[in-house]
Design a protein around this motif. Structure first.
Motif, short mmCIF file in Angstrom:
data_model
loop_
_atom_site.label_atom_id
_atom_site.label_comp_id
_atom_site.label_asym_id
_atom_site.label_seq_id
_atom_site.Cartn_x
_atom_site.Cartn_y
_atom_site.Cartn_z
N ALA A 48 16.62 -7.41 -5.17
CA ALA A 48 17.23 -8.61 -5.74
C ALA A 48 16.17 -9.67 -6.02
O ALA A 48 16.16 -10.30 -7.08
N ALA A 49 15.27 -9.86 -5.05
CA ALA A 49 14.19 -10.84 -5.23
C ALA A 49 13.27 -10.43 -6.38
O ALA A 49 12.86 -11.27 -7.20
N ASN A 68 19.19 -18.96 -7.44
CA ASN A 68 19.64 -17.67 -6.92
C ASN A 68 18.53 -16.94 -6.16
O ASN A 68 18.79 -16.27 -5.15
N LEU A 69 17.29 -17.09 -6.59
CA LEU A 69 16.18 -16.51 -5.85
C LEU A 69 16.02 -17.22 -4.51
O LEU A 69 15.74 -16.58 -3.48
N ALA A 70 16.23 -18.52 -4.48
CA ALA A 70 16.19 -19.27 -3.22
C ALA A 70 17.25 -18.76 -2.25
O ALA A 70 17.00 -18.66 -1.03
N VAL A 71 18.43 -18.44 -2.77
CA VAL A 71 19.50 -17.90 -1.92
C VAL A 71 19.10 -16.55 -1.34
O VAL A 71 19.33 -16.27 -0.15
N VAL A 72 18.49 -15.72 -2.16
CA VAL A 72 18.02 -14.42 -1.67
C VAL A 72 16.98 -14.60 -0.56
O VAL A 72 17.04 -13.96 0.48
N TYR A 73 16.04 -15.50 -0.79
CA TYR A 73 15.02 -15.76 0.22
C TYR A 73 15.63 -16.33 1.50
O TYR A 73 15.20 -16.01 2.61
N THR A 74 16.65 -17.17 1.35
CA THR A 74 17.34 -17.71 2.52
C THR A 74 18.01 -16.60 3.31
O THR A 74 17.92 -16.54 4.54
N THR A 75 18.68 -15.70 2.60
CA THR A 75 19.33 -14.56 3.26
C THR A 75 18.31 -13.69 3.97
O THR A 75 18.58 -13.14 5.05
N ALA A 76 17.11 -13.59 3.38
CA ALA A 76 16.03 -12.79 3.97
C ALA A 76 15.23 -13.56 5.03
O ALA A 76 14.24 -13.04 5.55
N THR A 77 15.68 -14.77 5.34
CA THR A 77 15.02 -15.68 6.31
C THR A 77 13.59 -16.02 5.90
O THR A 77 12.76 -16.35 6.74
N GLU A 78 13.30 -15.99 4.62
CA GLU A 78 12.00 -16.43 4.11
C GLU A 78 12.15 -17.89 3.69
O GLU A 78 12.16 -18.23 2.50
N LEU A 85 11.37 -23.18 -3.84
CA LEU A 85 12.18 -23.03 -5.05
C LEU A 85 13.23 -24.12 -5.16
O LEU A 85 13.45 -24.69 -6.22
N LEU A 86 13.88 -24.43 -4.04
CA LEU A 86 14.92 -25.45 -4.05
C LEU A 86 14.37 -26.81 -4.45
O LEU A 86 15.06 -27.61 -5.10
N ASP A 87 13.14 -27.07 -4.06
CA ASP A 87 12.51 -28.35 -4.43
C ASP A 87 12.40 -28.52 -5.94
O ASP A 87 12.29 -29.64 -6.44
N GLN A 88 12.42 -27.40 -6.65
CA GLN A 88 12.29 -27.45 -8.12
C GLN A 88 13.64 -27.53 -8.83
O GLN A 88 13.68 -27.74 -10.04
N VAL A 89 14.73 -27.35 -8.08
CA VAL A 89 16.07 -27.33 -8.68
C VAL A 89 16.65 -28.75 -8.66
O VAL A 89 16.97 -29.28 -7.60
#
Length: 225
Positions: A48-49, A68-78, A85-89
């Motif tokens: 997904a990432a 959506n990539l930030a959500v994937v990273y969050t789910t992966a605990t990264e 990424l969120l800082d750019q949204v």
């Protein structure tokens, strides 16, 4: 990001169709995000990432792909990668989702005061989202602010009456607040909705049985029976 609950054969067909669509149009953002959702639902966070990262390579700074990539990273605990990424949204329509995901990041790292600020922002922007109310209530419970957690969790139950977690977490908050009878009722409802999940969660909160026993002697029915 909504997890797909379809049967495996249906999911496989959906994945195949989306892969073909992306092959035809590598910049089909909707197809990329939908396929990423399906991959997350199948616990394939790496793919997904990679998919979303490839999409961002073709569509740099696309806020939906970034989120959506930030959500994937969050789910992966990264979490550092997710936060970057969120800082750019900054798209207005994504600000409530952004606040919710930031609250998740801080909550998962047990930074509860920071999580509370973002969770409050999320529910203020979108009060009818059950996930937002649930996380807000869970953060308040983690801070042992039971009397504030209960209304949020009650709202989550109202918005998602057939989901296990809002009922279970409400039961925990009610018991924490000393409302034993109401806590037992909510606990029994959670158990009825998903006995297997109840057993798993009960093992994570081993003190609940003690609370029911010590505080609720003589109460009927006992949620554990």
């Amino acid at each position: 990001m909504v997890h797909n609950q379809a049967a495996p054969s249906t999911v496989a067909a959906q994945v195949h169709a989306l892969v073909q669509q992306i092959d035809r149009d590598p910049k089909d953002r909707a197809a990329i995000i939908e396929l990423a959702h399906l991959l997350v639902a199948q616990h394939d966070l790496k793919q997904a990432a990679a998919l979303l990262t490839k999409g961002l390579g073709l569509m740099p700074n696309d806020p939906l792909l970034q989120y959506n990539l930030a959500v994937v990273y969050t789910t992966a605990t990264e979490y550092p990668a997710a936060q970057k990424l969120l800082d750019q949204v900054n798209t207005p329509e994504l600000l409530s989702d952004k606040a919710y995901t930031q609250a998740q990041i801080f909550f998962n790292q047990k930074q509860f005061p920071k999580a509370l600020a973002f969770a409050l922002t999320a529910v203020e922007k979108r009060p009818t989202d059950s996930d937002y109310q649930l996380l807000y209530g869970d953060v308040l419970s983690a801070l042992e602010k039971w009397s504030l957690a209960i209304p949020a969790l009650q709202e989550a139950v109202k918005l998602a009456p057939h989901q296990f977690k809002p009922h279970f977490d409400l039961a925990v908050a009610l018991l924490g607040d000393g409302q034993v009878a109401a806590g037992q009722t909510a606990m029994a409802r959670a158990k009825a909705l998903d006995p297997h999940q109840f057993k798993h969660q009960e093992s994570l909160f081993q003190d609940i049985g003690t609370m029911l026993h010590d505080q609720g002697k003589g109460s009927q029915p006992d949620a554990g029976e």
